[in-house]
Design an enzyme around this catalytic site. Sequence first.
Site, PDB file in Angstrom:
ATOM      1  N   ARG A 100      44.972  36.995  49.411  1.00 29.72           N
ATOM      2  CA  ARG A 100      43.764  36.770  49.619  1.00 29.72           C
ATOM      3  C   ARG A 100      42.992  36.064  47.945  1.00 29.72           C
ATOM      4  O   ARG A 100      42.254  35.266  48.090  1.00 29.72           O
ATOM      5  CB  ARG A 100      42.987  38.031  49.689  1.00 29.72           C
ATOM      6  CG  ARG A 100      43.045  38.497  51.211  1.00 29.72           C
ATOM      7  CD  ARG A 100      42.294  39.655  51.239  1.00 29.72           C
ATOM      8  NE  ARG A 100      40.675  39.184  51.066  1.00 29.72           N
ATOM      9  CZ  ARG A 100      39.874  39.874  50.590  1.00 29.72           C
ATOM     10  NH1 ARG A 100      39.940  41.349  50.662  1.00 29.72           N
ATOM     11  NH2 ARG A 100      38.554  39.726  50.160  1.00 29.72           N
TER      12      ARG A 100
ATOM     13  N   LYS B 278      38.700  32.156  42.211  1.00 31.95           N
ATOM     14  CA  LYS B 278      38.378  32.368  43.405  1.00 31.95           C
ATOM     15  C   LYS B 278      36.956  33.027  43.584  1.00 31.95           C
ATOM     16  O   LYS B 278      35.967  32.447  44.349  1.00 31.95           O
ATOM     17  CB  LYS B 278      39.204  33.600  44.036  1.00 31.95           C
ATOM     18  CG  LYS B 278      38.670  34.290  45.119  1.00 31.95           C
ATOM     19  CD  LYS B 278      39.496  35.458  45.884  1.00 31.95           C
ATOM     20  CE  LYS B 278      39.152  36.812  45.287  1.00 31.95           C
ATOM     21  NZ  LYS B 278      38.188  37.552  45.571  1.00 31.95           N
ATOM     22  N   ASN B 279      36.420  33.712  42.482  1.00 29.76           N
ATOM     23  CA  ASN B 279      35.058  34.341  42.629  1.00 29.76           C
ATOM     24  C   ASN B 279      34.039  33.400  42.080  1.00 29.76           C
ATOM     25  O   ASN B 279      32.628  33.678  42.150  1.00 29.76           O
ATOM     26  CB  ASN B 279      35.193  35.732  41.710  1.00 29.76           C
ATOM     27  CG  ASN B 279      35.883  36.561  42.757  1.00 29.76           C
ATOM     28  OD1 ASN B 279      36.364  36.378  43.639  1.00 29.76           O
ATOM     29  ND2 ASN B 279      36.269  37.886  41.652  1.00 29.76           N
TER      30      ASN B 279
ATOM     31  N   ASP C 104      38.395  44.286  38.148  1.00 34.35           N
ATOM     32  CA  ASP C 104      39.399  43.537  38.809  1.00 34.35           C
ATOM     33  C   ASP C 104      40.659  43.625  37.986  1.00 34.35           C
ATOM     34  O   ASP C 104      41.704  43.012  38.613  1.00 34.35           O
ATOM     35  CB  ASP C 104      38.888  41.999  39.238  1.00 34.35           C
ATOM     36  CG  ASP C 104      37.797  41.884  40.199  1.00 34.35           C
ATOM     37  OD1 ASP C 104      37.111  41.100  40.251  1.00 34.35           O
ATOM     38  OD2 ASP C 104      37.777  43.065  40.780  1.00 34.35           O
TER      39      ASP C 104
ATOM     40  N   ILE D 227      24.754  46.508  50.304  1.00 36.24           N
ATOM     41  CA  ILE D 227      23.946  45.025  49.947  1.00 36.24           C
ATOM     42  C   ILE D 227      22.709  45.360  49.885  1.00 36.24           C
ATOM     43  O   ILE D 227      21.828  44.349  49.928  1.00 36.24           O
ATOM     44  CB  ILE D 227      24.281  44.069  51.026  1.00 36.24           C
ATOM     45  CG1 ILE D 227      23.741  44.681  52.486  1.00 36.24           C
ATOM     46  CG2 ILE D 227      25.619  43.669  51.010  1.00 36.24           C
ATOM     47  CD1 ILE D 227      23.527  43.583  53.416  1.00 36.24           C
TER      48      ILE D 227
ATOM     49  N   CYS E 151      35.296  49.214  52.305  1.00 35.38           N
ATOM     50  CA  CYS E 151      36.663  48.655  52.257  1.00 35.38           C
ATOM     51  C   CYS E 151      37.387  49.525  51.212  1.00 35.38           C
ATOM     52  O   CYS E 151      37.028  50.602  50.613  1.00 35.38           O
ATOM     53  CB  CYS E 151      36.526  47.177  51.540  1.00 35.38           C
ATOM     54  SG  CYS E 151      36.290  47.104  49.920  1.00 35.38           S
TER      55      CYS E 151
ATOM     56  N   ARG F 255      30.391  48.821  50.121  1.00 38.28           N
ATOM     57  CA  ARG F 255      29.933  47.573  49.637  1.00 38.28           C
ATOM     58  C   ARG F 255      28.554  47.241  49.990  1.00 38.28           C
ATOM     59  O   ARG F 255      28.347  46.580  50.935  1.00 38.28           O
ATOM     60  CB  ARG F 255      30.897  46.502  50.133  1.00 38.28           C
ATOM     61  CG  ARG F 255      32.487  46.500  49.713  1.00 38.28           C
ATOM     62  CD  ARG F 255      32.759  46.701  48.244  1.00 38.28           C
ATOM     63  NE  ARG F 255      32.656  45.677  47.439  1.00 38.28           N
ATOM     64  CZ  ARG F 255      33.524  44.555  47.426  1.00 38.28           C
ATOM     65  NH1 ARG F 255      34.621  44.593  48.215  1.00 38.28           N
ATOM     66  NH2 ARG F 255      33.435  43.534  46.689  1.00 38.28           N
TER      67      ARG F 255
ATOM     68  N   ILE G  94      32.480  50.902  37.891  1.00 38.97           N
ATOM     69  CA  ILE G  94      32.273  50.007  38.789  1.00 38.97           C
ATOM     70  C   ILE G  94      32.326  50.493  40.493  1.00 38.97           C
ATOM     71  O   ILE G  94      31.402  50.577  41.389  1.00 38.97           O
ATOM     72  CB  ILE G  94      32.511  48.539  38.570  1.00 38.97           C
ATOM     73  CG1 ILE G  94      32.622  48.109  37.319  1.00 38.97           C
ATOM     74  CG2 ILE G  94      31.950  47.557  39.714  1.00 38.97           C
ATOM     75  CD1 ILE G  94      30.931  47.784  36.848  1.00 38.97           C
TER      76      ILE G  94
HETATM   77  C1  EPZ Z   1      32.346  40.971  42.822  1.00 40.09           C
HETATM   78  O1  EPZ Z   1      32.207  41.274  43.917  1.00 40.09           O
HETATM   79  C2  EPZ Z   1      33.642  40.107  43.002  1.00 40.09           C
HETATM   80  N1  EPZ Z   1      33.823  39.592  44.126  1.00 40.09           N
HETATM   81  C3  EPZ Z   1      34.561  41.441  42.930  1.00 40.09           C
HETATM   82  O2  EPZ Z   1      35.827  41.176  42.952  1.00 40.09           O
HETATM   83  C4  EPZ Z   1      34.273  42.382  41.728  1.00 40.09           C
HETATM   84  O3  EPZ Z   1      35.239  43.628  41.757  1.00 40.09           O
HETATM   85  C5  EPZ Z   1      32.949  42.767  41.742  1.00 40.09           C
HETATM   86  O4  EPZ Z   1      32.166  41.645  41.712  1.00 40.09           O
HETATM   87  C6  EPZ Z   1      32.674  43.598  40.363  1.00 40.09           C
HETATM   88  O5  EPZ Z   1      32.889  42.776  39.441  1.00 40.09           O
HETATM   89  C7  EPZ Z   1      33.396  38.177  44.282  1.00 40.09           C
HETATM   90  O6  EPZ Z   1      32.799  37.644  43.284  1.00 40.09           O
HETATM   91  C8  EPZ Z   1      33.725  37.389  45.435  1.00 40.09           C
HETATM   92  P1  EPZ Z   1      29.047  44.019  42.866  1.00 40.09           P
HETATM   93  P2  EPZ Z   1      30.535  42.060  44.418  1.00 40.09           P
HETATM   94  O7  EPZ Z   1      27.887  43.530  43.782  1.00 40.09           O
HETATM   95  O8  EPZ Z   1      29.647  41.143  44.141  1.00 40.09           O
HETATM   96  C9  EPZ Z   1      27.122  48.265  43.640  1.00 40.09           C
HETATM   97  C10 EPZ Z   1      38.068  40.872  43.572  1.00 40.09           C
HETATM   98  O9  EPZ Z   1      39.209  41.415  43.461  1.00 40.09           O
HETATM   99  N2  EPZ Z   1      26.285  47.458  44.448  1.00 40.09           N
HETATM  100  O10 EPZ Z   1      28.866  43.491  41.355  1.00 40.09           O
HETATM  101  O11 EPZ Z   1      30.569  42.270  46.073  1.00 40.09           O
HETATM  102  C11 EPZ Z   1      28.586  48.174  44.216  1.00 40.09           C
HETATM  103  O12 EPZ Z   1      28.715  49.201  45.202  1.00 40.09           O
HETATM  104  C12 EPZ Z   1      36.979  41.341  44.184  1.00 40.09           C
HETATM  105  O13 EPZ Z   1      38.277  39.336  43.300  1.00 40.09           O
HETATM  106  C13 EPZ Z   1      25.033  48.189  45.065  1.00 40.09           C
HETATM  107  O14 EPZ Z   1      24.823  49.273  44.829  1.00 40.09           O
HETATM  108  O15 EPZ Z   1      30.405  43.387  43.640  1.00 40.09           O
HETATM  109  C14 EPZ Z   1      29.362  48.152  43.209  1.00 40.09           C
HETATM  110  O16 EPZ Z   1      29.488  49.765  42.684  1.00 40.09           O
HETATM  111  C15 EPZ Z   1      37.019  42.570  44.514  1.00 40.09           C
HETATM  112  N3  EPZ Z   1      24.203  47.597  45.928  1.00 40.09           N
HETATM  113  C16 EPZ Z   1      28.628  47.460  41.959  1.00 40.09           C
HETATM  114  O17 EPZ Z   1      27.168  47.420  42.293  1.00 40.09           O
HETATM  115  C17 EPZ Z   1      24.273  46.067  46.008  1.00 40.09           C
HETATM  116  O18 EPZ Z   1      23.362  45.579  46.764  1.00 40.09           O
HETATM  117  C18 EPZ Z   1      29.269  46.046  41.541  1.00 40.09           C
HETATM  118  O19 EPZ Z   1      29.183  45.447  42.469  1.00 40.09           O
HETATM  119  C19 EPZ Z   1      25.367  45.356  45.565  1.00 40.09           C
HETATM  120  C20 EPZ Z   1      26.351  46.045  44.824  1.00 40.09           C
END
Ligand code: EPZ
Length: 425
Positions: free
Chosen positions: A402, A22-23, A310, A124, A117, A122, A332
């Site tokens: 999902r 999925k990811n 995850d 960006i 969520c 989350r 994380i």
């Molecule tokens: C990806 O989400 C995955 N989703 C998530 O899987 C997974 O848990 C996550 O990576 C961590 O491995 C997809 O790939 C679709 P991050 P993502 O940006 O990219 C912080 C599932 O169950 N952060 O790597 O949104 C954030 O708050 C889902 O399949 C910032 O601070 O996660 C977190 O603490 C759930 N600023 C950490 O970084 C930002 O601009 C990692 O988040 C972005 C993120």
Amino acid sequence: MDMFVIQGGTRLRGEVKISGAKNAALPIMAACLLTNEECVIRSVPDLADTRHLITLLESLGARVRRDESDALHIKVEDESISLADYESVRRMRASICVLGPLLARRGKAEVSMPGGCAIGDRPINLHLRGMEALGAKIHLDGGNIITESQRLQGTDIFLGGPFGSTVLGTANVMTAACLAQGRTVIEATACEPEVIDLGDFLNSMGAKVSGHGTPRIIVEGVDELHGTDYEIIPDRIEAGTFMIAAAITNGELILKGCRTEHLMALIDRLNLIGVEIERIDKDDTVRVSSARRLNPVDITTQPYPGFPTDLQAQLMTLLCLADGNSIITEKIFPDRFMHTAELNRMGAMLRKEGPTVVVQGVRELIGAPVMASDLRASAALVLAGMVARGQTEVLRVYHIDRGYEHIERKLNPVGAQIERVKEND
Ligand code: EPZ
């Protein structure tokens, strides 16, 4: 809404095929916005999340269809709209992965700010730092982030954040940089296999991406990208979930399409717990079985190749039945523990202290009605229901749909007893 009624106590035995990741699929599908030629993507799982992104891509002018071999055909026909609205992003945070391709290809992207969520905030900010570094003008209006740019300009970008790297942030910046003018060096990038798959997909479209899978990615910008035909990697999180399912039911599963090199951190922990993972031939097939007695272990979630967040909820469920205490620390998503209260309803002994949970092993779990809260927590509750004494009802299984392709259709043929019913039945 649907719920699962699960009869516990059966041991899983048989063969399960792992679906496409999925990811990997989500950012790769979004990257098809970078060209108006047709892209064919194979092994895209049929999930609520992939169906949701298809709807979003269609709203952005793409024609999407699955052919008789289940391959996804995506072709952009209208590039006049560049809005991913609140409804889209609210329902799936990963909708943010259209930001980079829209900005790079259309010079404008309007994406709703993702709210929080169940697993935490989350933000960006890192995505936006990357877009700004590439030359985009950014402002917030009505909850939407609006980014605009003439042609993006290659540059050096540091993408590290307080929790380490960002997976979708890396995806967005790497994707946008493909059509920028000149070279982009991105430092502190995510190294997940799904990021590698996206970089390989972009290169199959004629991009010049290197270093993906390491903390430094280099992208030489090009003027145009063309269509492609690409097969995505298997889903390591689904595979890891089924490894734990075999272990928790003291069964034996053969997993086909399981890339063990993507699961080294989980396999390391499972071996210590007393779970045996054996590669039984070259094409990504493994046999998983476990001893009756499970050893406690400590886990800390980290960016790849560390232990994946995850799989934290799923392994916690297994450790509920270990002989002794385990410590689980979430580095994380520090709040990603909605499943602990539900597991305690089933007789687990879990004590949360900030970003850490102390797991005191118990002899058994007892079936009960429990509530799914997020994708991976709901998988953990299904695992618990399969091993618990008696019946478990898992409510709100739309969460699990999902990220798992018809999970009960995969588990029931190997011995699970999971019935999908309407909640108000
Ligand atoms: C990806 O989400 C995955 N989703 C998530 O899987 C997974 O848990 C996550 O990576 C961590 O491995 C997809 O790939 C679709 P991050 P993502 O940006 O990219 C912080 C599932 O169950 N952060 O790597 O949104 C954030 O708050 C889902 O399949 C910032 O601070 O996660 C977190 O603490 C759930 N600023 C950490 O970084 C930002 O601009 C990692 O988040 C972005 C993120």
